[in-house]
Design an enzyme around this catalytic site. Structure first.
Site, PDB file in Angstrom:
ATOM      1  N   LYS A   1       0.842  -1.187   0.000  1.00  0.00           N
ATOM      2  CA  LYS A   1       0.000   0.000   0.000  1.00  0.00           C
ATOM      3  C   LYS A   1       0.882   1.245   0.000  1.00  0.00           C
ATOM      4  CE  LYS A   1      -3.583   2.273   2.827  1.00  0.00           C
ATOM      5  NZ  LYS A   1      -4.378   2.158   4.074  1.00  0.00           N
TER       6      LYS A   1
ATOM      7  N   SER B   1      -9.398   0.329   7.833  1.00  0.00           N
ATOM      8  CA  SER B   1      -8.875   0.354   6.465  1.00  0.00           C
ATOM      9  C   SER B   1      -8.322  -0.960   5.955  1.00  0.00           C
ATOM     10  CB  SER B   1      -7.807   1.450   6.330  1.00  0.00           C
ATOM     11  OG  SER B   1      -8.401   2.714   6.396  1.00  0.00           O
TER      12      SER B   1
ATOM     13  N   SER C   1      -9.051   2.538   3.623  1.00  0.00           N
ATOM     14  CA  SER C   1      -8.261   3.211   2.604  1.00  0.00           C
ATOM     15  C   SER C   1      -7.341   2.270   1.824  1.00  0.00           C
ATOM     16  CB  SER C   1      -7.417   4.302   3.275  1.00  0.00           C
ATOM     17  OG  SER C   1      -6.540   3.717   4.253  1.00  0.00           O
TER      18      SER C   1
END
Length: 476
Positions: A75, A175, A151
């Site tokens: 990520k 997330s 996210s």
């Protein structure tokens, strides 16, 4: 094997092939690079490519190890890889290239995982989606008009599409679990401080932030946690040590658990019928498996706890922007930050030091109440989200009004943030799809430090209601 032959194998199965000499890590990486490129054209999850570095890592991947030789994505937030641009979805960080690996990434590499690139998030990972002005929307492979959740949405889209079996994710309010629910994956949020945040950070947001992965299989998540778990020297605190490797918990008998099911969302927001149905079916399955399921809720004031969480979250945003000003040696220029980021940082900066500490005190008090509740119940079952995956753009309805945007986000992610506030482990399990073909996750939390219980339960649920055969319309 062809690319299609690798595509839906989980990471442990791929590593087994490498250990058996049936394929090489280099072959796994080349196949995954092709799938990543193909899926990204429709989904938009890829930020930075790391082809050359990935090939070099594959060539020297260690022998053995449950995930040795397995390709993954990182990520584009928190975990850094030396020599790879790291932007957190922001124009402000467009020129930032870290010189060193974060400890988490170093552990991935030592464990034989091979990062292929970085995956999309929203700016500074602040919302329950993966849409940024810099990179545009990341799209859900089950319905490209809808959010991946966030996210860690880029990571989830890539795993759900079969591009990679494992992808790094992190979680400050859901997330990991939110995109796992939206994309039909398994997402475990570990106990606070189970995985390191260093060397850049010892703590983030009073312990809200944690690192881990999203996966298709429970065993991949457990194997990844074995690779990364454990404090760094100098960390301010650490999670209780595990009794044995987490991978050993997969297939172990969870025993007869007592599971609580709250009737409503902690803040009283409406819950979609599909999400209620997912919990009802999960509760029925748990009972079929011999567990005791009861309606019960911990004695906490959800609205008060949410407001305390918002204070900590907003203050953390102000702190992070100040930290980036120091790191980059300059203030953000006009247009380099999104309006919500600016508004949330301003809101965070408006709180006094006393208000922040009062919020932390309130959160810690409720953490003790929930810990007491877990003396009577082994796990709590809730929806992961209050609604199915929402359309892209849902969170941009009030971009300059930080409080209103937080309310919109919190109405969607009404359940996940509590485990960040308390530090407990929690997971989203993909047990349900609605009539529109959209995945609907169910959420379990356990007592502080007890990921082992969640992994045993998740593996039992996975065996009883397998989800690995489900394929989204868009794949790699």
């Amino acid at each position: 094997m062809t690319d299609a032959g690798f595509q839906w194998l989980d990471g442990v199965a791929q590593a087994d092939l490498v250990r058996a000499g049936e394929v090489t890590a280099a072959e796994l990486v080349e196949s995954a690079l092709r799938r990543v490129e193909a899926a990204d054209r429709s989904l938009g999850f890829l930020v930075e490519r790391m082809d050359d570095q990935a090939r070099a890592l594959a060539a020297r991947a260690p022998a053995g190890g449950a995930l040795a030789g397995v390709p993954m994505l990182l990520k584009d937030h928190l975990a850094t890889c030396a020599g790879v641009r790291h932007t957190s979805g922001s124009r402000y960080l467009r020129d930032f290239t870290p010189a060193t690996d974060s400890e988490l990434v170093a552990r991935y590499k030592r464990g034989g995982l091979v990062p292929l690139g970085t995956a999309a998030t929203c700016e500074f990972a602040l919302l329950s989606t993966a849409e940024s002005e810099r990179y545009g929307p990341c799209r859900n492979p089950w319905d490209t008009s809808r959010t991946t959740g966030g996210s860690s949405g880029g990571s989830a889209a890539a795993v759900a599409a079969g591009a990679v079996p494992v992808a790094h994710a992190n979680d400050s309010g859901g997330s990991i679990r939110i995109p796992a629910s939206c994309c039909g994956l398994f997402g475990l949020k570990p106990t606070r401080a189970r995985n390191p945040l260093g060397p850049a950070y010892g703590d983030m947001g009073g312990g809200l932030w944690v690192e881990h992965v999203v996966t298709r299989s429970v065993r991949d998540s457990a194997a990844a946690l074995d690779i990364t778990a454990g404090a760094m020297p100098g960390d301010p605190y650490h999670a209780p040590p595990a009794a044995r490797p987490f991978l050993d918990e997969v297939g172990a008998d969870p025993g007869r658990l007592r599971i609580a099911v709250p009737v409503d969302a902690p803040t009283g927001v409406p819950v979609h019928a599909d999400c209620r149905a997912a919990v009802e079916r999960a509760a029925e399955l748990c009972e079929e498996l011999g567990h005791t399921v009861e309606e019960a809720s911990p004695a906490v004031d959800g609205a008060r706890l949410e407001q305390a969480f918002f204070v900590i979250y907003a203050a953390g945003t102000a702190w992070r922007l100040d930290a980036w000003r120091r790191e980059l040696g300059r203030d953000p220029e006009a247009g380099e930050l999104e309006s919500f980021t600016v508004a949330l940082a301003e809101l965070g900066g408006s709180h006094s030091a006393s208000e922040l500490l009062l919020a932390q005190e309130a959160v810690q008090a409720d953490a003790r109440r929930i810990a007491a509740f877990h003396q009577s119940y082994d796990a709590v079952l809730m929806p992961t989200l209050a609604a199915p995956p929402v359309p892209l753009g849902h969170f941009a309805t009030a971009p300059g009004d930080a409080s209103r945007t937080l309310e919109i986000d919190a109405a969607f992610a009404a359940f996940t943030w509590i485990a960040n506030a308390t530090g407990q482990p929690a997971m989203s399990v993909p047990l349900h799809w609605n009539d529109a073909g959209l995945p609907i996750g169910v959420h379990f939390s356990a007592a502080f430090g007890d990921e082992a219980l969640l992994i045993r339960l998740a593996a039992q649920l996975e065996a009883a209601r397998p989800w690995a055969q489900r394929r989204p319309p868009v794949t790699g």
